[in-house]
Scaffold this active site. Structure first.
Site, PDB file in Angstrom:
ATOM      1  N   CYS A   7      27.147   1.191  25.877  1.00 53.70           N
ATOM      2  CA  CYS A   7      25.984   2.081  25.755  1.00 53.70           C
ATOM      3  C   CYS A   7      24.755   1.282  26.194  1.00 53.70           C
ATOM      4  O   CYS A   7      24.895   0.265  26.883  1.00 53.70           O
ATOM      5  CB  CYS A   7      25.861   2.658  24.342  1.00 53.70           C
ATOM      6  SG  CYS A   7      25.605   1.452  23.024  1.00 53.70           S
ATOM      7  N   ARG A  13      25.873   3.646  19.501  1.00 54.23           N
ATOM      8  CA  ARG A  13      27.063   4.387  19.918  1.00 54.23           C
ATOM      9  C   ARG A  13      28.275   3.502  20.184  1.00 54.23           C
ATOM     10  O   ARG A  13      29.369   3.757  19.634  1.00 54.23           O
ATOM     11  CB  ARG A  13      26.747   5.220  21.186  1.00 54.23           C
ATOM     12  CG  ARG A  13      25.758   6.333  20.941  1.00 54.23           C
ATOM     13  CD  ARG A  13      25.208   6.890  22.229  1.00 54.23           C
ATOM     14  NE  ARG A  13      24.325   5.923  22.909  1.00 54.23           N
ATOM     15  CZ  ARG A  13      23.713   6.141  24.069  1.00 54.23           C
ATOM     16  NH1 ARG A  13      23.932   7.281  24.703  1.00 54.23           N
ATOM     17  NH2 ARG A  13      22.920   5.231  24.586  1.00 54.23           N
ATOM     18  N   ASP A 123      22.223  10.039  22.203  1.00 49.97           N
ATOM     19  CA  ASP A 123      21.748   8.769  21.651  1.00 49.97           C
ATOM     20  C   ASP A 123      21.080   9.039  20.306  1.00 49.97           C
ATOM     21  O   ASP A 123      20.042   9.706  20.253  1.00 49.97           O
ATOM     22  CB  ASP A 123      20.745   8.140  22.626  1.00 49.97           C
ATOM     23  CG  ASP A 123      20.442   6.700  22.250  1.00 49.97           C
ATOM     24  OD1 ASP A 123      20.746   6.310  21.108  1.00 49.97           O
ATOM     25  OD2 ASP A 123      19.904   5.980  23.097  1.00 49.97           O
TER      26      ASP A 123
END
Ligand code: 4NP
Length: 158
Positions: A7, A13, A123
């Protein structure tokens, strides 16, 4: 098999994706090593975000020992499969790897879910705790799909 989850910051994440897939692979008896990295390097050396840690712990996964690191050019050769959490991350991976980029190894993480072609894992960085729960669930069902897709495409040995 070595798998890298990527990420931007490697604190929200991809640490969840690493922890969840590693646990599911272990449970399925698969000899996989799952790791993670971030393309921006802003949080290098940090533990995962406390809300990623909290939601993982709620489901019995401890990601507290993970340490954020930057995705590097040589990572493309070191892994069998690299999953980008979003299209901006995929673009970063291409740029970082340059001529070493190997298209067949890299895919958007959510492309493993038949219903989510070319979509991004949202996100949760700017949101509240609910966002981390949603991201956890999305990552969890996608990790189930990764294992299912792998097992159904393997040729039986017998
Ligand atoms: P992640 O979330 O990519 O899921 O770890 C982010 C964390 C930090 C930043 C961006 C995204 N940041 O720019 O600091």
């Amino acid at each position: 098999m070595k798998i890298l989850m990527v990420c931007l910051g490697n604190i929200c994440r991809s640490p969840l994706a690493e922890g969840i897939l590693q646990q599911k692979a272990n449970d399925a008896g698969l000899d996989w090593t799952v790791e993670s990295a971030g393309t921006n390097g802003y949080h290098t050396g940090e533990a995962p975000h406390h809300l990623s840690q909290k939601v993982a712990k709620k489901y019995g996964i401890d990601i507290s020992c993970q340490v954020s690191r930057k995705f590097e050019r040589f990572d493309i050769a070191a892994y069998d499969k690299i999953y980008a959490m979003a299209d901006d991350v995929l673009t970063d991976i291409r740029n970082i790897c340059g001529a070493d980029y190997e298209d067949k190894k890299v895919d958007l993480f959510l492309n493993e879910l038949r219903s989510s072609k070319n979509k991004n894992v949202p996100d949760p960085w700017y949101g509240d705790e609910d966002g981390y729960e949603e991201v956890y669930q999305l990552i969890s069902i996608t990790c189930d799909a990764i294992i299912e897709n792998y097992l159904t495409t393997q040729t039986p040995n017998t």
